[in-house]
Scaffold this motif. Structure first.
Motif, PDB file in Angstrom:
ATOM      1  N   ASP A  57       0.858  -1.187   0.000  1.00 17.74           N
ATOM      2  CA  ASP A  57       0.000   0.000   0.000  1.00 17.74           C
ATOM      3  C   ASP A  57       0.894   1.237   0.000  1.00 17.74           C
ATOM      4  O   ASP A  57       1.557   1.534   0.988  1.00 17.74           O
ATOM      5  CB  ASP A  57      -0.894  -0.024   1.240  1.00 17.74           C
ATOM      6  CG  ASP A  57      -1.869   1.137   1.302  1.00 17.74           C
ATOM      7  OD1 ASP A  57      -1.809   2.021   0.424  1.00 17.74           O
ATOM      8  OD2 ASP A  57      -2.691   1.164   2.236  1.00 17.74           O
ATOM      9  N   SER A  60      -0.853   5.191   3.111  1.00 21.22           N
ATOM     10  CA  SER A  60      -1.771   4.859   4.199  1.00 21.22           C
ATOM     11  C   SER A  60      -1.505   5.739   5.416  1.00 21.22           C
ATOM     12  O   SER A  60      -0.484   6.416   5.512  1.00 21.22           O
ATOM     13  CB  SER A  60      -1.644   3.380   4.583  1.00 21.22           C
ATOM     14  OG  SER A  60      -0.767   3.191   5.667  1.00 21.22           O
ATOM     15  N   CYS A  83       2.807  -1.465   4.264  1.00 15.39           N
ATOM     16  CA  CYS A  83       2.160  -0.181   3.989  1.00 15.39           C
ATOM     17  C   CYS A  83       3.107   0.970   4.303  1.00 15.39           C
ATOM     18  O   CYS A  83       3.912   0.913   5.232  1.00 15.39           O
ATOM     19  CB  CYS A  83       0.844  -0.030   4.746  1.00 15.39           C
ATOM     20  SG  CYS A  83       0.929  -0.145   6.524  1.00 15.39           S
TER      21      CYS A  83
END
Length: 536
Positions: A57, A60, A83
């Motif tokens: 990701d 985030s 992330c």
């Protein structure tokens, strides 16, 4: 350490190449062997499933949840194994010792649990150590936020340039963060006090990032009327600072009058790369963004921090000025006028802190005005902000599906949730379906159902491409000797189930997730295991 063998699945290795059949041996946290007919202590039957690298990701805000909930459920359940945090200019360090209470007050506006947190770190080095000692299921890539740098060493909440002494102090703070392991610096140029920063100041700080081969991440200054101008400013910062590269956060064309602008913006990004300026972006597959209602105010109304904003909201003359400038627009102010462009009926309340406004969640400001019997939307707007002490999260229905697809299919795009890895809890509800559904939504809707992307290309955008962007040479691919971050999903059933009405619903079709060789999701159920690391 026992061996885990994954058998009978279709391997999509993250390179963008078509799938192939083989078995995978995982030992001591890494991929030890990829070959047919492997045997081991434990076997996972992946028949009719896809085996791919864990999802990364690129954008985030999970760092703001981890001090309270460390299970990262909404991320782990959708296959996110790593992330990037510290986005939009906001991180959990540095925090000046004299500004701790101010930080807690500002953070508690949207996450009330921050009121009672015991902050035991101040420098970025201390923060990295704190996170390294925390048990977490997923991996973290840490980025330092410009807002923290500004408040700890610069002009704070004032609308002014830093003094030379302050600028040097901010440079030292960026240097300390980079030496502690930050992958770069982020900005969020629509948020106060970041909205007041000059391009030149960012360039000077980004030069420090460049000295450590870091990246510049940015929620750019405007995603609507001045989108093209904002992207050009971003490219200038990357070019003049000589950063290794730049990552535009959640790229979009926001506001109906500006739909279609993605084509020009993507061309500008292409041209920058042709000139040797390494610029990429991330996006999420939803037509609504999510932010704070207070950001709808003109920049001058947000100057000075929480108390000053509250004073202006209760001052009749200031309220009239706010209404006038939002309605008429002010060209001299570089800000994104959500209400003036989109109207109150495109702004939906997502989270509030008081019972008085709890029944407004999911409704837009126009609907709430009728529900509450207010004289007009402005009365609702001001009363909401005052009663909630600025703590109103909203979703903004401002994007067009065609722009979403244009950006998603760009060769420079990766995937970012712009969400948080959260459990299902009434203590802190989820505000947007992207928290739970971003990656499965792309795989289910845009790959399987609508064929906007090929499956192999979608997985590359979720795995090896972000790993390359971040410089993670031992993740993002299913390859021998790489860390075993692995997702096993059913390509025929994978889909998001979260909606704006029920944003905390977990996806379907993600059967196994492995992080650093440990199984954290087994047969669709999250396990109480914490193999995550702070990556350096």
């Amino acid at each position: 350490m026992y061996d885990t063998i994954i058998k009978n699945g279709k391997i999509i290795d993250g390179t963008g190449n078509p799938w192939y059949s083989s078995d995978i041996r995982i030992r001591n946290g890494k991929i030890a062997k990829i070959a047919p007919h492997l045997k081991g202590d434990r076997e996972i039957d992946a028949t009719k499933m896809v085996i791919c690298p864990g999802f990364i990701d690129m954008h985030s805000h999970t760092d703001f949840i981890l001090p309270f909930f460390n299970t990262m459920d909404s991320f782990i359940r959708q296959g996110i194994t790593t992330c990037v945090v510290g986005m939009c200019g906001s991180s959990l360090a540095p925090i000046h010792p004299e500004k701790v209470e101010e930080f807690k007050r500002d953070a508690s506006t949207f996450i009330p649990l921050f009121k009672d947190i015991d902050i035991t770190w101040h420098t970025f080095t201390e923060y990295v150590e704190e996170m390294g000692n925390m048990k977490i299921p997923g991996n973290l890539v840490l980025v330092v936020g410009y807002e923290n740098i500004r408040i700890a060493g610069g002009a704070g909440h004032e609308n002014r340039l830093p003094t030379s002494k302050e600028l040097n102090r901010m440079k030292e703070l960026v240097k300390e963060a980079m030496e502690a392991g930050a992958f770069g610096m982020s900005t969020g140029l629509i948020y106060a006090p970041q909205v007041y920063v000059s391009t030149e100041e960012i360039i000077e700080l980004a030069k420090v990032v460049a000295a450590y081969d870091g990246l510049y991440f940015s929620h750019i200054r405007d995603e609507g009327k001045r989108l093209v101008e904002a992207v050009k400013e971003f490219i200038r910062i990357v070019e003049e600072s000589k950063c290794r590269g730049g990552q535009i956060a959640h790229l979009k064309a926001s506001g109906k009058p500006f739909w279609g602008a993605s084509i020009e913006v993507l061309q500008i990004i292409e041209e920058a790369n042709d000139r040797g300026i390494n610029v990429t972006c991330d996006s999420y597959p939803y037509n609504r963004g999510c932010s704070s209602l207070v950001t709808a105010l003109p920049p001058w109304a947000r100057e000075g921090g929480h108390e000053k904003i509250m004073e202006r909201l209760q001052n009749p003359e200031d309220r009239e000025r706010i209404k006038r400038e939002i309605t008429q627009g002010v060209e001299s102010e570089r800000w994104e006028n959500w209400i003036g462009v989109n109207g109150f009926d495109r702004l939906y309340v997502a989270l509030v802190n008081t019972e008085k406004w709890r029944d407004t969640i999911g409704k837009n400001i126009s609907e709430i005005t009728i529900l509450k019997g207010k004289s007009d939307e402005w009365e609702t707007f001001f009363e909401l902000l005052i009663d909630e002490e600025l703590g109103v999260s909203i979703t903004l229905e401002t994007m067009d599906e065609e722009d979403i697809r244009q950006i998603m299919t760009s060769r420079y795009q990766m995937v970012g949730t712009d969400g948080m890895g959260m459990p299902k809890t009434s203590v802190l509800p989820v505000s947007h379906p992207r928290f739970c559904g971003t990656f499965p939504r792309i795989l289910g809707r845009y790959v399987r159902e609508e064929k906007v992307l090929a499956l192999e290309d979608a997985i590359r955008k979720m795995t090896s491409f972000p790993a390359q962007r971040l410089g993670l040479q031992d993740r993002g691919l299913l390859k021998e000797h790489m860390w075993a971050d692995v997702v096993i999903f059913d390509p025929e059933t994978v889909i998001d189930t979260a909606t704006y009405e029920e944003p905390d619903r977990f996806p379907e079709g993600i059967h196994y997730v492995m992080i650093n060789g440990e199984t954290v999701v087994e047969n669709g159920k999250q396990m109480k295991r914490y193999p995550g690391k702070v990556l350096r």
